[in-house]
Design an enzyme around this catalytic site. Sequence first.
Site, PDB file in Angstrom:
ATOM      1  N   SER A 142       0.854  -1.205   0.000  1.00 31.55           N
ATOM      2  CA  SER A 142       0.000   0.000   0.000  1.00 31.55           C
ATOM      3  C   SER A 142       0.877   1.238   0.000  1.00 31.55           C
ATOM      4  O   SER A 142       2.036   1.186   0.449  1.00 31.55           O
ATOM      5  CB  SER A 142      -0.879   0.012   1.250  1.00 31.55           C
ATOM      6  N   TYR A 155      -1.872   0.298  10.969  1.00 30.90           N
ATOM      7  CA  TYR A 155      -2.084  -0.179   9.595  1.00 30.90           C
ATOM      8  C   TYR A 155      -0.845   0.116   8.757  1.00 30.90           C
ATOM      9  O   TYR A 155      -0.351  -0.759   8.025  1.00 30.90           O
ATOM     10  CB  TYR A 155      -3.331   0.465   8.973  1.00 30.90           C
TER      11      TYR A 155
HETATM   12  P1  NDP Z   1     -11.721  -5.690   0.751  1.00 36.09           P
HETATM   13  O1  NDP Z   1     -12.194  -5.491   2.146  1.00 36.09           O
HETATM   14  O2  NDP Z   1     -12.668  -5.442  -0.359  1.00 36.09           O
HETATM   15  O3  NDP Z   1     -11.111  -7.152   0.597  1.00 36.09           O
HETATM   16  C1  NDP Z   1     -10.320  -7.733   1.601  1.00 36.09           C
HETATM   17  C2  NDP Z   1     -10.206  -9.217   1.359  1.00 36.09           C
HETATM   18  O4  NDP Z   1      -9.355  -9.778   2.386  1.00 36.09           O
HETATM   19  C3  NDP Z   1     -11.531  -9.923   1.434  1.00 36.09           C
HETATM   20  O5  NDP Z   1     -11.614 -10.880   0.418  1.00 36.09           O
HETATM   21  C4  NDP Z   1     -11.507 -10.611   2.796  1.00 36.09           C
HETATM   22  O6  NDP Z   1     -12.228 -11.837   2.724  1.00 36.09           O
HETATM   23  C5  NDP Z   1     -10.009 -10.900   2.942  1.00 36.09           C
HETATM   24  N1  NDP Z   1      -9.639 -11.074   4.339  1.00 36.09           N
HETATM   25  C6  NDP Z   1      -9.663 -10.157   5.330  1.00 36.09           C
HETATM   26  N2  NDP Z   1      -9.306 -10.718   6.498  1.00 36.09           N
HETATM   27  C7  NDP Z   1      -9.041 -12.026   6.229  1.00 36.09           C
HETATM   28  C8  NDP Z   1      -8.629 -13.130   7.023  1.00 36.09           C
HETATM   29  N3  NDP Z   1      -8.423 -13.018   8.345  1.00 36.09           N
HETATM   30  N4  NDP Z   1      -8.459 -14.328   6.431  1.00 36.09           N
HETATM   31  C9  NDP Z   1      -8.672 -14.460   5.114  1.00 36.09           C
HETATM   32  N5  NDP Z   1      -9.057 -13.468   4.302  1.00 36.09           N
HETATM   33  C10 NDP Z   1      -9.244 -12.254   4.862  1.00 36.09           C
HETATM   34  O7  NDP Z   1     -10.434  -4.747   0.623  1.00 36.09           O
HETATM   35  P2  NDP Z   1      -9.364  -4.541  -0.546  1.00 36.09           P
HETATM   36  O8  NDP Z   1      -9.667  -5.342  -1.722  1.00 36.09           O
HETATM   37  O9  NDP Z   1      -9.212  -3.093  -0.701  1.00 36.09           O
HETATM   38  O10 NDP Z   1      -8.067  -5.076   0.195  1.00 36.09           O
HETATM   39  C11 NDP Z   1      -7.201  -6.036  -0.357  1.00 36.09           C
HETATM   40  C12 NDP Z   1      -5.770  -5.682   0.004  1.00 36.09           C
HETATM   41  O11 NDP Z   1      -5.433  -4.444  -0.600  1.00 36.09           O
HETATM   42  C13 NDP Z   1      -5.506  -5.508   1.497  1.00 36.09           C
HETATM   43  O12 NDP Z   1      -4.271  -6.122   1.813  1.00 36.09           O
HETATM   44  C14 NDP Z   1      -5.419  -3.997   1.672  1.00 36.09           C
HETATM   45  O13 NDP Z   1      -4.616  -3.643   2.753  1.00 36.09           O
HETATM   46  C15 NDP Z   1      -4.786  -3.620   0.349  1.00 36.09           C
HETATM   47  N6  NDP Z   1      -4.943  -2.239  -0.088  1.00 36.09           N
HETATM   48  C16 NDP Z   1      -6.182  -1.671  -0.219  1.00 36.09           C
HETATM   49  C17 NDP Z   1      -6.290  -0.355  -0.646  1.00 36.09           C
HETATM   50  C18 NDP Z   1      -7.605   0.341  -0.728  1.00 36.09           C
HETATM   51  O14 NDP Z   1      -7.623   1.596  -0.780  1.00 36.09           O
HETATM   52  N7  NDP Z   1      -8.727  -0.345  -0.794  1.00 36.09           N
HETATM   53  C19 NDP Z   1      -5.096   0.413  -1.013  1.00 36.09           C
HETATM   54  C20 NDP Z   1      -3.868  -0.282  -0.840  1.00 36.09           C
HETATM   55  C21 NDP Z   1      -3.801  -1.562  -0.420  1.00 36.09           C
HETATM   56  P3  NDP Z   1     -13.182 -12.410   3.879  1.00 36.09           P
HETATM   57  O15 NDP Z   1     -13.737 -11.233   4.640  1.00 36.09           O
HETATM   58  O16 NDP Z   1     -14.214 -13.178   3.120  1.00 36.09           O
HETATM   59  O17 NDP Z   1     -12.291 -13.278   4.690  1.00 36.09           O
HETATM   60  C1  8X3 Z   2      -5.102   1.586   1.783  1.00 33.30           C
HETATM   61  C2  8X3 Z   2      -4.774   2.972   1.371  1.00 33.30           C
HETATM   62  O1  8X3 Z   2      -4.291   5.307   2.205  1.00 33.30           O
HETATM   63  O2  8X3 Z   2      -6.233   4.166   3.131  1.00 33.30           O
HETATM   64  O3  8X3 Z   2      -3.951   0.857   1.994  1.00 33.30           O
HETATM   65  O4  8X3 Z   2      -4.035   3.538   3.800  1.00 33.30           O
HETATM   66  S1  8X3 Z   2      -4.820   4.030   2.707  1.00 33.30           S
END
Ligand code: NDP
Ligand code: 8X3
Length: 256
Positions: A142, A155
């Site tokens: 991220s 985070y």
């Molecule tokens: P979502 O919440 O849409 O997706 C998160 C996914 O992670 C879900 O499929 C969830 O599945 C899974 N997950 C969460 N906790 C667990 C667990 N304990 N075990 C297994 N699976 C888990 O968020 P994003 O798609 O945005 O996030 C995906 C990644 O991208 C993360 O690592 C996040 O930090 C990163 N990210 C996101 C950004 C954003 O702005 N959205 C920016 C930069 C990075 P389920 O709940 O079914 O287990």
């Molecule tokens: C998710 C992006 O800027 O909310 O990793 O931390 S931010």
Amino acid sequence: MENNRLAIITGASSGIGLACAEKFAEGGWNLLLTARRSDRLKLIAIKLEKAFKITVHIQEMDVRERESGAQLAHYITRNHLNPHLLINNAGLAVGIEPIHEGLTDDWERMIDTNIKGLLYVTRSITPLMTAQGFGHIINIGSIAGKETYPGGNVYCATKYAVDGLTKAMRMDLVPYGIKVTQVAPGAVETEFSSVRFKGDQTRATKVYQGFTPLSPADVADAVWYCASLPAHVNVNDLVIMPTAQASATIIHRKME
Ligand code: NDP
Ligand code: 8X3
């Protein structure tokens, strides 16, 4: 049509993980999708198998459980699968309190999922890759792993850990020809903010107001690019941002 390559995607039930599943399915890859919400995974698997004539395996899994990685590896060996690509995507932010008001339960959820969960899965899948002599790991980091921001404390620390682990994993795995890549996005509109604000949709929606955030598909395109390069080329680190976002804290919003 399927190309016999297998991508393992953690956190495939939503957001970036789901978009990666769709992108790689379209490219003919077979998939092993994991998440806690297996009801969603089942529907995704049916849809993608039908649309793209590929094989989609699913495993219900909470990456915070120490045995989760080993169970996943066991499933792979039992089914005689060869993991070409592991996308370590499962992750979350919980809360945005300043450090002196932080909730230790929130901190543990983030550390256990984003750092320890990634490690459990990686520890179990990498021996399969070193044994087969090929593989690629793409960690979803991220912008929060490059810069901190107020309230981001734990985070951000977990994503700094992903940044550091990506570099360290590359050093350990380079003798085996295994690629290790980090894709580090800025703001992506997914369930991420809804999770961070514990279901408060009003606060979650505000995060993406007044500018065009990245879509999960934008990030999946970047992941696909990294996975599609020739064998001798690796992207070490790819930071992808919405055009309206200059840094973790600077987003140009046009409010009505
Ligand atoms: P979502 O919440 O849409 O997706 C998160 C996914 O992670 C879900 O499929 C969830 O599945 C899974 N997950 C969460 N906790 C667990 C667990 N304990 N075990 C297994 N699976 C888990 O968020 P994003 O798609 O945005 O996030 C995906 C990644 O991208 C993360 O690592 C996040 O930090 C990163 N990210 C996101 C950004 C954003 O702005 N959205 C920016 C930069 C990075 P389920 O709940 O079914 O287990
Ligand atoms: C998710 C992006 O800027 O909310 O990793 O931390 S931010």
